[in-house]
Design a protein around this motif. Structure first.
Motif, PDB file in Angstrom:
ATOM      1  N   TRP A  68      10.291  43.085  27.422  1.00  0.00           N
ATOM      2  CA  TRP A  68      11.145  41.905  27.540  1.00  0.00           C
ATOM      3  C   TRP A  68      11.716  41.581  26.169  1.00  0.00           C
ATOM      4  N   TYR A  69      13.025  41.797  26.018  1.00  0.00           N
ATOM      5  CA  TYR A  69      13.684  41.563  24.746  1.00  0.00           C
ATOM      6  C   TYR A  69      14.225  40.133  24.710  1.00  0.00           C
ATOM      7  N   GLU A  70      13.343  39.175  24.589  1.00  0.00           N
ATOM      8  CA  GLU A  70      13.779  37.781  24.638  1.00  0.00           C
ATOM      9  C   GLU A  70      14.629  37.397  23.428  1.00  0.00           C
ATOM     10  N   GLU A  71      14.512  38.146  22.334  1.00  0.00           N
ATOM     11  CA  GLU A  71      15.268  37.801  21.130  1.00  0.00           C
ATOM     12  C   GLU A  71      16.698  38.342  21.167  1.00  0.00           C
ATOM     13  N   ILE A  72      17.020  39.183  22.184  1.00  0.00           N
ATOM     14  CA  ILE A  72      18.373  39.728  22.328  1.00  0.00           C
ATOM     15  C   ILE A  72      19.089  38.945  23.418  1.00  0.00           C
ATOM     16  N   LYS A  73      20.146  38.257  23.045  1.00  0.00           N
ATOM     17  CA  LYS A  73      20.810  37.321  23.947  1.00  0.00           C
ATOM     18  C   LYS A  73      21.203  37.959  25.279  1.00  0.00           C
ATOM     19  N   HIS A 119       4.269  42.037  27.155  1.00  0.00           N
ATOM     20  CA  HIS A 119       5.136  42.862  26.305  1.00  0.00           C
ATOM     21  C   HIS A 119       4.339  43.450  25.149  1.00  0.00           C
ATOM     22  N   GLN A 177       6.999  32.886  30.715  1.00  0.00           N
ATOM     23  CA  GLN A 177       7.508  33.463  29.480  1.00  0.00           C
ATOM     24  C   GLN A 177       6.373  33.730  28.488  1.00  0.00           C
ATOM     25  N   ARG A 187       5.310  37.483  27.147  1.00  0.00           N
ATOM     26  CA  ARG A 187       5.145  37.850  25.734  1.00  0.00           C
ATOM     27  C   ARG A 187       3.847  38.639  25.548  1.00  0.00           C
ATOM     28  N   GLU A 246      17.843  38.686  27.311  1.00  0.00           N
ATOM     29  CA  GLU A 246      16.772  37.707  27.400  1.00  0.00           C
ATOM     30  C   GLU A 246      16.430  37.315  28.837  1.00  0.00           C
ATOM     31  N   SER A 247      17.358  37.537  29.768  1.00  0.00           N
ATOM     32  CA  SER A 247      17.100  37.185  31.165  1.00  0.00           C
ATOM     33  C   SER A 247      16.700  38.393  32.003  1.00  0.00           C
TER      34      SER A 247
END
Length: 218
Positions: free
Chosen positions: A180-185, A173, A166, A170, A188-189
């Motif tokens: 990778w939109y880790e902040e969008i629920k 990205h 991860q 980041r 995030e996967s």
């Protein structure tokens, strides 16, 4: 404005449509507008913070106050505007050289000299290999856990953990290799190994919406 210590390089295009004097005048006007915008933002934030601090029940607004204070600390560094004629390869090279010159400036980017651990490059190379493989779908999307398992199949990455992956994602990205939109629920996967497909999808989507919006009503 939401990222601490951001550095912004304004770029003015279509120089070929302007006289030399116009370019100088427009450059001065743009920089003045940016300066005024930053001053207005600072004043507005200070006003909002004062209002919260002066409210009857300030304890109810602690979260908002902390957020505003955080935004207040996000200072922008605005570099001198670069004017270019996008039809002239010399101007494109000039812009590229200017960007590289600023990026190498340790005062602007203190972390520019930071050396990445070898595993960052190893994971980056492995992800590029996976993205270009025949088994990769055209959309380039891959489940985060499945990507981890694919990477761990390589001997030199067998001990790669999810948390380290991860951190590396980041970084990838930020440099634009993956999205990778880790902040969008709901996303995030999911890792987009081929950002160009995502861009094309957005273009098609926006184009379809534009066409639909101009259809005459029957």
């Amino acid at each position: 404005m939401r990222v601490p210590n951001s550095v912004v390089l304004p770029v003015g295009t279509h120089v070929d449509c302007c006289q030399e004097q116009e370019v100088a005048e427009k450059t001065h006007d743009i920089m003045a507008r940016i300066t005024a915008m930053l001053v207005e933002r600072k004043n507005n934030l200070a006003h909002f913070i004062d209002n919260l601090e002066g409210s009857e029940e300030p304890k109810f607004y602690v979260d908002q106050w902390e957020r505003l204070k955080e935004m207040e600390s996000c200072m922008l560094t605005i570099l001198n505007l670069v004017s270019v004629n996008c039809m002239d390869h010399r101007d494109i090279r000039k812009l590229r050289a200017t960007i590289l010159e600023h990026v190498k400036n340790e005062e602007l980017f203190p972390e520019v000299v930071r050396v990445l651990p070898p595993i960052y490059r190893q994971v980056e190379a492995a992800i590029v290999d996976i993205a270009q493989s025949e088994e990769m779908a055209d959309h380039g999307m891959m489940d985060l856990q499945y990507l981890l398992s694919k990477l761990c199949q390589r001997k030199h990455l067998a001990s790669l953990g999810r948390e380290l992956l991860q951190d590396i994602l980041r970084y990838l990205h930020r440099i634009g290799l993956v999205v990778w939109y880790e902040e969008i629920k709901h996303l995030e996967s999911t890792v987009f190994l081929q950002p160009t497909f995502l861009i094309t999808m957005f273009k098609v989507s926006m184009g379809t919406r534009t066409i639909s919006s101009v259809q005459p009503k029957l």
